[in-house]
Design a protein around this motif. Structure first.
Motif, PDB file in Angstrom:
ATOM      1  N   LEU A 210      15.111  18.988  15.736  1.00  0.00           N
ATOM      2  CA  LEU A 210      14.619  20.197  15.076  1.00  0.00           C
ATOM      3  C   LEU A 210      13.106  20.357  15.203  1.00  0.00           C
ATOM      4  O   LEU A 210      12.618  21.371  15.694  1.00  0.00           O
ATOM      5  CB  LEU A 210      15.031  20.180  13.602  1.00  0.00           C
ATOM      6  N   ILE A 211      12.340  19.375  14.767  1.00  0.00           N
ATOM      7  CA  ILE A 211      10.881  19.485  14.767  1.00  0.00           C
ATOM      8  C   ILE A 211      10.310  19.287  16.168  1.00  0.00           C
ATOM      9  O   ILE A 211       9.534  20.111  16.673  1.00  0.00           O
ATOM     10  CB  ILE A 211      10.244  18.474  13.792  1.00  0.00           C
ATOM     11  N   LYS A 212      10.682  18.189  16.817  1.00  0.00           N
ATOM     12  CA  LYS A 212      10.135  17.855  18.130  1.00  0.00           C
ATOM     13  C   LYS A 212      10.402  18.952  19.152  1.00  0.00           C
ATOM     14  O   LYS A 212       9.499  19.396  19.876  1.00  0.00           O
ATOM     15  CB  LYS A 212      10.732  16.533  18.618  1.00  0.00           C
ATOM     16  N   ASP A 213      11.638  19.411  19.223  1.00  0.00           N
ATOM     17  CA  ASP A 213      11.981  20.416  20.228  1.00  0.00           C
ATOM     18  C   ASP A 213      11.440  21.798  19.872  1.00  0.00           C
ATOM     19  O   ASP A 213      11.159  22.599  20.759  1.00  0.00           O
ATOM     20  CB  ASP A 213      13.503  20.474  20.427  1.00  0.00           C
ATOM     21  N   SER A 214      11.272  22.078  18.588  1.00  0.00           N
ATOM     22  CA  SER A 214      10.672  23.349  18.176  1.00  0.00           C
ATOM     23  C   SER A 214       9.225  23.412  18.639  1.00  0.00           C
ATOM     24  O   SER A 214       8.755  24.443  19.144  1.00  0.00           O
ATOM     25  CB  SER A 214      10.746  23.520  16.660  1.00  0.00           C
ATOM     26  N   ILE A 215       8.510  22.318  18.476  1.00  0.00           N
ATOM     27  CA  ILE A 215       7.118  22.257  18.938  1.00  0.00           C
ATOM     28  C   ILE A 215       7.054  22.383  20.451  1.00  0.00           C
ATOM     29  O   ILE A 215       6.227  23.117  21.005  1.00  0.00           O
ATOM     30  CB  ILE A 215       6.459  20.937  18.474  1.00  0.00           C
ATOM     31  N   LYS A 216       7.953  21.665  21.125  1.00  0.00           N
ATOM     32  CA  LYS A 216       7.982  21.716  22.592  1.00  0.00           C
ATOM     33  C   LYS A 216       8.297  23.128  23.078  1.00  0.00           C
ATOM     34  O   LYS A 216       7.688  23.624  24.042  1.00  0.00           O
ATOM     35  CB  LYS A 216       9.053  20.741  23.107  1.00  0.00           C
ATOM     36  N   MET A 217       9.236  23.811  22.421  1.00  0.00           N
ATOM     37  CA  MET A 217       9.593  25.166  22.821  1.00  0.00           C
ATOM     38  C   MET A 217       8.434  26.127  22.596  1.00  0.00           C
ATOM     39  O   MET A 217       8.184  27.028  23.412  1.00  0.00           O
ATOM     40  CB  MET A 217      10.833  25.621  22.046  1.00  0.00           C
ATOM     41  N   ALA A 218       7.681  25.938  21.507  1.00  0.00           N
ATOM     42  CA  ALA A 218       6.524  26.793  21.230  1.00  0.00           C
ATOM     43  C   ALA A 218       5.461  26.615  22.312  1.00  0.00           C
ATOM     44  O   ALA A 218       4.862  27.592  22.787  1.00  0.00           O
ATOM     45  CB  ALA A 218       5.947  26.462  19.854  1.00  0.00           C
ATOM     46  N   ILE A 219       5.243  25.371  22.712  1.00  0.00           N
ATOM     47  CA  ILE A 219       4.270  25.090  23.777  1.00  0.00           C
ATOM     48  C   ILE A 219       4.729  25.703  25.091  1.00  0.00           C
ATOM     49  O   ILE A 219       3.943  26.318  25.826  1.00  0.00           O
ATOM     50  CB  ILE A 219       4.071  23.568  23.930  1.00  0.00           C
ATOM     51  N   ASP A 220       6.022  25.562  25.386  1.00  0.00           N
ATOM     52  CA  ASP A 220       6.563  26.122  26.626  1.00  0.00           C
ATOM     53  C   ASP A 220       6.458  27.643  26.649  1.00  0.00           C
ATOM     54  O   ASP A 220       6.189  28.243  27.693  1.00  0.00           O
ATOM     55  CB  ASP A 220       8.031  25.701  26.801  1.00  0.00           C
ATOM     56  N   LEU A 221       6.678  28.276  25.487  1.00  0.00           N
ATOM     57  CA  LEU A 221       6.537  29.735  25.398  1.00  0.00           C
ATOM     58  C   LEU A 221       5.122  30.158  25.759  1.00  0.00           C
ATOM     59  O   LEU A 221       4.905  31.134  26.493  1.00  0.00           O
ATOM     60  CB  LEU A 221       6.891  30.217  23.994  1.00  0.00           C
ATOM     61  N   LEU A 222       4.149  29.428  25.230  1.00  0.00           N
ATOM     62  CA  LEU A 222       2.738  29.726  25.511  1.00  0.00           C
ATOM     63  C   LEU A 222       2.437  29.521  26.991  1.00  0.00           C
ATOM     64  O   LEU A 222       1.743  30.329  27.618  1.00  0.00           O
ATOM     65  CB  LEU A 222       1.840  28.839  24.655  1.00  0.00           C
ATOM     66  N   ILE A 223       2.967  28.453  27.553  1.00  0.00           N
ATOM     67  CA  ILE A 223       2.743  28.157  28.975  1.00  0.00           C
ATOM     68  C   ILE A 223       3.321  29.258  29.854  1.00  0.00           C
ATOM     69  O   ILE A 223       2.687  29.718  30.811  1.00  0.00           O
ATOM     70  CB  ILE A 223       3.373  26.794  29.336  1.00  0.00           C
ATOM     71  N   ILE A 224       4.546  29.693  29.525  1.00  0.00           N
ATOM     72  CA  ILE A 224       5.192  30.767  30.291  1.00  0.00           C
ATOM     73  C   ILE A 224       4.330  32.017  30.271  1.00  0.00           C
ATOM     74  O   ILE A 224       4.042  32.627  31.312  1.00  0.00           O
ATOM     75  CB  ILE A 224       6.586  31.083  29.716  1.00  0.00           C
ATOM     76  N   ARG A 225       3.908  32.418  29.067  1.00  0.00           N
ATOM     77  CA  ARG A 225       3.129  33.637  28.908  1.00  0.00           C
ATOM     78  C   ARG A 225       1.809  33.570  29.672  1.00  0.00           C
ATOM     79  O   ARG A 225       1.446  34.500  30.409  1.00  0.00           O
ATOM     80  CB  ARG A 225       2.864  33.878  27.422  1.00  0.00           C
ATOM     81  N   LEU A 226       1.086  32.469  29.542  1.00  0.00           N
ATOM     82  CA  LEU A 226      -0.217  32.333  30.186  1.00  0.00           C
ATOM     83  C   LEU A 226      -0.102  32.293  31.705  1.00  0.00           C
ATOM     84  O   LEU A 226      -0.913  32.907  32.414  1.00  0.00           O
ATOM     85  CB  LEU A 226      -0.925  31.069  29.679  1.00  0.00           C
ATOM     86  N   ASN A 227       0.871  31.567  32.209  1.00  0.00           N
ATOM     87  CA  ASN A 227       1.009  31.441  33.664  1.00  0.00           C
ATOM     88  C   ASN A 227       1.322  32.772  34.333  1.00  0.00           C
ATOM     89  O   ASN A 227       0.840  33.049  35.438  1.00  0.00           O
ATOM     90  CB  ASN A 227       2.088  30.414  34.008  1.00  0.00           C
ATOM     91  N   TYR A 228       2.121  33.610  33.673  1.00  0.00           N
ATOM     92  CA  TYR A 228       2.408  34.921  34.251  1.00  0.00           C
ATOM     93  C   TYR A 228       1.243  35.891  34.048  1.00  0.00           C
ATOM     94  O   TYR A 228       0.911  36.678  34.939  1.00  0.00           O
ATOM     95  CB  TYR A 228       3.704  35.503  33.662  1.00  0.00           C
ATOM     96  N   LEU A 229       0.593  35.826  32.883  1.00  0.00           N
ATOM     97  CA  LEU A 229      -0.537  36.707  32.621  1.00  0.00           C
ATOM     98  C   LEU A 229      -1.700  36.431  33.570  1.00  0.00           C
ATOM     99  O   LEU A 229      -2.367  37.360  34.042  1.00  0.00           O
ATOM    100  CB  LEU A 229      -1.010  36.542  31.170  1.00  0.00           C
ATOM    101  N   LEU A 230      -1.953  35.157  33.829  1.00  0.00           N
ATOM    102  CA  LEU A 230      -3.072  34.765  34.682  1.00  0.00           C
ATOM    103  C   LEU A 230      -2.731  34.790  36.168  1.00  0.00           C
ATOM    104  O   LEU A 230      -3.592  34.534  37.010  1.00  0.00           O
ATOM    105  CB  LEU A 230      -3.559  33.357  34.288  1.00  0.00           C
ATOM    106  N   GLY A 231      -1.469  35.083  36.482  1.00  0.00           N
ATOM    107  CA  GLY A 231      -1.074  35.165  37.879  1.00  0.00           C
ATOM    108  C   GLY A 231      -0.919  33.823  38.565  1.00  0.00           C
ATOM    109  O   GLY A 231      -0.871  33.737  39.793  1.00  0.00           O
ATOM    110  N   ILE A 232      -0.840  32.744  37.761  1.00  0.00           N
ATOM    111  CA  ILE A 232      -0.663  31.403  38.344  1.00  0.00           C
ATOM    112  C   ILE A 232       0.738  31.276  38.930  1.00  0.00           C
ATOM    113  O   ILE A 232       0.929  30.680  39.992  1.00  0.00           O
ATOM    114  CB  ILE A 232      -0.918  30.325  37.268  1.00  0.00           C
ATOM    115  N   TRP A 233       1.707  31.832  38.206  1.00  0.00           N
ATOM    116  CA  TRP A 233       3.076  31.870  38.716  1.00  0.00           C
ATOM    117  C   TRP A 233       3.328  33.231  39.345  1.00  0.00           C
ATOM    118  O   TRP A 233       3.232  34.264  38.683  1.00  0.00           O
ATOM    119  CB  TRP A 233       4.080  31.639  37.583  1.00  0.00           C
ATOM    120  N   LYS A 234       3.599  33.225  40.617  1.00  0.00           N
ATOM    121  CA  LYS A 234       3.867  34.459  41.348  1.00  0.00           C
ATOM    122  C   LYS A 234       5.359  34.770  41.305  1.00  0.00           C
ATOM    123  O   LYS A 234       6.201  33.867  41.293  1.00  0.00           O
ATOM    124  CB  LYS A 234       3.419  34.333  42.802  1.00  0.00           C
TER     125      LYS A 234
END
Length: 248
Positions: A210-234
């Motif tokens: 519950l706690i560990k994976d919730s934190i990991k999912m929140a971090i992954d959400l941020l990573i997804i958003r930033l990588n597409y916004l910054l054009g790192i992931w094409k």
């Protein structure tokens, strides 16, 4: 789940001579005997279309699903969790609704949903922290731009071949949150998406912390958003190079 899957697909095959299928079981370098069980099941059920893909290294849920989908050869491609939480025959509902929305380009996705169960006894009895995390997760998704799908995490999604291969050839995330990237990519390609209620029940023995994976999912959400916004992931359009299904 495997027995239920085969029974349903064989039933459709026997009633429709034009229907064909394949089942791909992805063993994500597990130590629970999944691969061997599937192989033994295949040996004792001659004539079924079953393949086992065994990964040498654990790729997590998203990585395993991606590898299975990229090996698929059907006109429609479904991924489903192997725990039996969903009723496999609900595939018929997803397929019916998917056929209503497929675009002229051949895009379309039917998303299995448990949103209609939000007021059931099992959900009401969840702890405060679990419900808090669930609602927080949905708030973050709204900010990310996923505002029409009420249940993004149900492991029961049906794609047209073109949709699946164009999405999963572009994915990067391999953890539990990979469904979000799938839906973001679908939105990028303007793929029509329909959410379909499915039968679902809680399965004991969840591997989610519950706690560990919730934190990991929140971090992954941020990573997804930033990588597409910054054009790192094409994002590449593979439409012109996608292979045809074995049924075409």
């Amino acid at each position: 789940m495997l027995k239920e899957t085969v029974e349903h697909l064989e039933g459709r095959k026997n009633s429709d001579k034009n229907f064909s299928y394949e089942i791909i079981v992805v063993d994500d370098a597990s130590n629970d005997g999944t691969g061997n069980y599937a192989l033994e099941f295949s040996k004792s059920n001659k004539g079924i279309e079953l393949k086992v893909l065994t990964l040498e290294k654990n790729r997590n849920k998203g990585g395993a699903v991606t590898q299975g989908i990229l090996c698929a050869s059907g006109e429609y491609i479904l991924f489903v969790d192997a725990d039996g939480a969903t009723k496999f025959s609900d595939l018929d509902y997803l397929e019916r609704e998917l056929n209503k929305i497929i675009s002229k380009e051949g895009y379309g996705i039917a998303v299995g949903s448990r949103a209609h169960l939000v007021k059931t006894e099992a959900v009401v009895k969840r702890s405060f922290i679990r419900n808090f995390l669930m609602h927080s997760f949905h708030k973050v998704l709204y900010i990310l731009g996923i505002r029409t799908i009420k249940d993004t995490q149900c492991g029961f999604k049906l794609f047209t071949r073109k949709s699946a291969l164009n999405i999963f050839n572009n994915t990067h995330v391999e953890g539990w949150i990979f469904d979000i990237e799938v839906l973001l990519l679908a939105q990028y390609f303007n793929m029509p998406i329909v959410e379909v209620s499915v039968n679902w029940h809680e399965i004991d023995g969840s591997k989610v912390s519950l706690i560990k994976d919730s934190i990991k999912m929140a971090i992954d959400l941020l990573i997804i958003r930033l990588n597409y916004l910054l054009g790192i992931w094409k994002v590449n359009d593979y439409s012109s190079s996608l292979g045809k299904s074995k049924n075409e």
